[in-house]
Write a protein that holds these residues in place. Sequence first.
Motif, PDB file in Angstrom:
ATOM      1  N   ILE A  44     -24.665 -58.699 -39.839  1.00  0.00           N
ATOM      2  CA  ILE A  44     -25.331 -57.747 -40.735  1.00  0.00           C
ATOM      3  C   ILE A  44     -26.734 -58.239 -41.090  1.00  0.00           C
ATOM      4  CG2 ILE A  44     -25.284 -56.720 -43.051  1.00  0.00           C
ATOM      5  CD1 ILE A  44     -23.400 -55.341 -41.085  1.00  0.00           C
ATOM      6  N   ILE A  47     -29.035 -57.737 -38.144  1.00  0.00           N
ATOM      7  CA  ILE A  47     -29.405 -56.328 -37.978  1.00  0.00           C
ATOM      8  C   ILE A  47     -30.505 -55.949 -38.957  1.00  0.00           C
ATOM      9  CG2 ILE A  47     -28.597 -53.955 -38.296  1.00  0.00           C
ATOM     10  CD1 ILE A  47     -25.836 -54.930 -37.353  1.00  0.00           C
ATOM     11  N   ARG A  48     -30.363 -56.364 -40.183  1.00  0.00           N
ATOM     12  CA  ARG A  48     -31.305 -55.962 -41.236  1.00  0.00           C
ATOM     13  C   ARG A  48     -32.613 -56.740 -41.199  1.00  0.00           C
ATOM     14  NH1 ARG A  48     -26.585 -55.758 -45.659  1.00  0.00           N
ATOM     15  NH2 ARG A  48     -25.786 -53.708 -45.103  1.00  0.00           N
ATOM     16  N   GLU A  82     -17.706 -51.785 -39.085  1.00  0.00           N
ATOM     17  CA  GLU A  82     -18.834 -51.699 -40.025  1.00  0.00           C
ATOM     18  C   GLU A  82     -20.159 -51.948 -39.314  1.00  0.00           C
ATOM     19  OE1 GLU A  82     -20.525 -54.131 -43.913  1.00  0.00           O
ATOM     20  OE2 GLU A  82     -18.380 -54.233 -43.470  1.00  0.00           O
ATOM     21  N   ILE A  83     -20.174 -52.915 -38.422  1.00  0.00           N
ATOM     22  CA  ILE A  83     -21.389 -53.202 -37.648  1.00  0.00           C
ATOM     23  C   ILE A  83     -21.710 -52.020 -36.734  1.00  0.00           C
ATOM     24  CG2 ILE A  83     -22.411 -54.706 -35.899  1.00  0.00           C
ATOM     25  CD1 ILE A  83     -20.592 -56.949 -37.133  1.00  0.00           C
ATOM     26  N   LYS A  85     -20.912 -48.911 -37.122  1.00  0.00           N
ATOM     27  CA  LYS A  85     -21.372 -47.796 -37.966  1.00  0.00           C
ATOM     28  C   LYS A  85     -22.829 -47.981 -38.372  1.00  0.00           C
ATOM     29  CE  LYS A  85     -20.148 -45.175 -42.143  1.00  0.00           C
ATOM     30  NZ  LYS A  85     -21.178 -44.259 -41.887  1.00  0.00           N
ATOM     31  N   TYR A  86     -23.191 -49.196 -38.750  1.00  0.00           N
ATOM     32  CA  TYR A  86     -24.575 -49.454 -39.142  1.00  0.00           C
ATOM     33  C   TYR A  86     -25.523 -49.207 -37.959  1.00  0.00           C
ATOM     34  CZ  TYR A  86     -28.689 -51.506 -41.222  1.00  0.00           C
ATOM     35  OH  TYR A  86     -29.952 -51.681 -41.713  1.00  0.00           O
ATOM     36  N   ASP A  89     -25.555 -45.337 -37.264  1.00  0.00           N
ATOM     37  CA  ASP A  89     -26.176 -44.549 -38.329  1.00  0.00           C
ATOM     38  C   ASP A  89     -27.676 -44.768 -38.429  1.00  0.00           C
ATOM     39  OD1 ASP A  89     -23.707 -43.527 -38.956  1.00  0.00           O
ATOM     40  OD2 ASP A  89     -23.443 -44.725 -40.781  1.00  0.00           O
ATOM     41  N   ASN A  90     -28.129 -45.972 -38.131  1.00  0.00           N
ATOM     42  CA  ASN A  90     -29.541 -46.301 -38.310  1.00  0.00           C
ATOM     43  C   ASN A  90     -30.372 -46.225 -37.036  1.00  0.00           C
ATOM     44  OD1 ASN A  90     -29.733 -47.130 -41.248  1.00  0.00           O
ATOM     45  ND2 ASN A  90     -27.959 -48.286 -40.534  1.00  0.00           N
TER      46      ASN A  90
END
Length: 167
Positions: A44, A47-48, A82-83, A85-86, A89-90
Amino acid sequence: MNIILEGIDASGKSTLAHKLVENYNFKDIIHSGKDEATGIDYFINSIRDKDNCIFDRFHLSEEIFPIMYKRLPHLSFDEYEEINKYLIDNEVYFIIFICSDMSIIEERLRERDELYYMKEMGAQNTLFSMYAQEFKNKYNYSNFYLIDIAELNSYDNLDIWLENKLK
């Protein structure tokens, strides 16, 4: 924009990563092997926090290698989702799966004096293909590309796809 490269050992991920850095001015190649990828926070935060980077392996490998080597995964299924989806979605990442004819993999392993890995490469290839299909079918992810380096003009076709995506 960042790119995640996934595929079996000796499929050409590192070679492709260097080509992408050279041709598209990505600033860094980040190797996400089993020692670096220690859990959800790593993925996460990567990614960010990262931009304009190439990831040589990422969370998909962390789903495959525990199966291959009968070890505990660093991610739960929910964390893996969750990863995904991120990413979906982004749309800040391209995911490129690299595959090849097993004779090419065998040749590369022979050059590396690692032919003893050949049997497990077939199993890895099967698992990576399954995950590639999952991204295509289950998620309908538009920033996904499957490259078969054995195909004529495979790198040229990838360049055309990337150039269209980067417009």
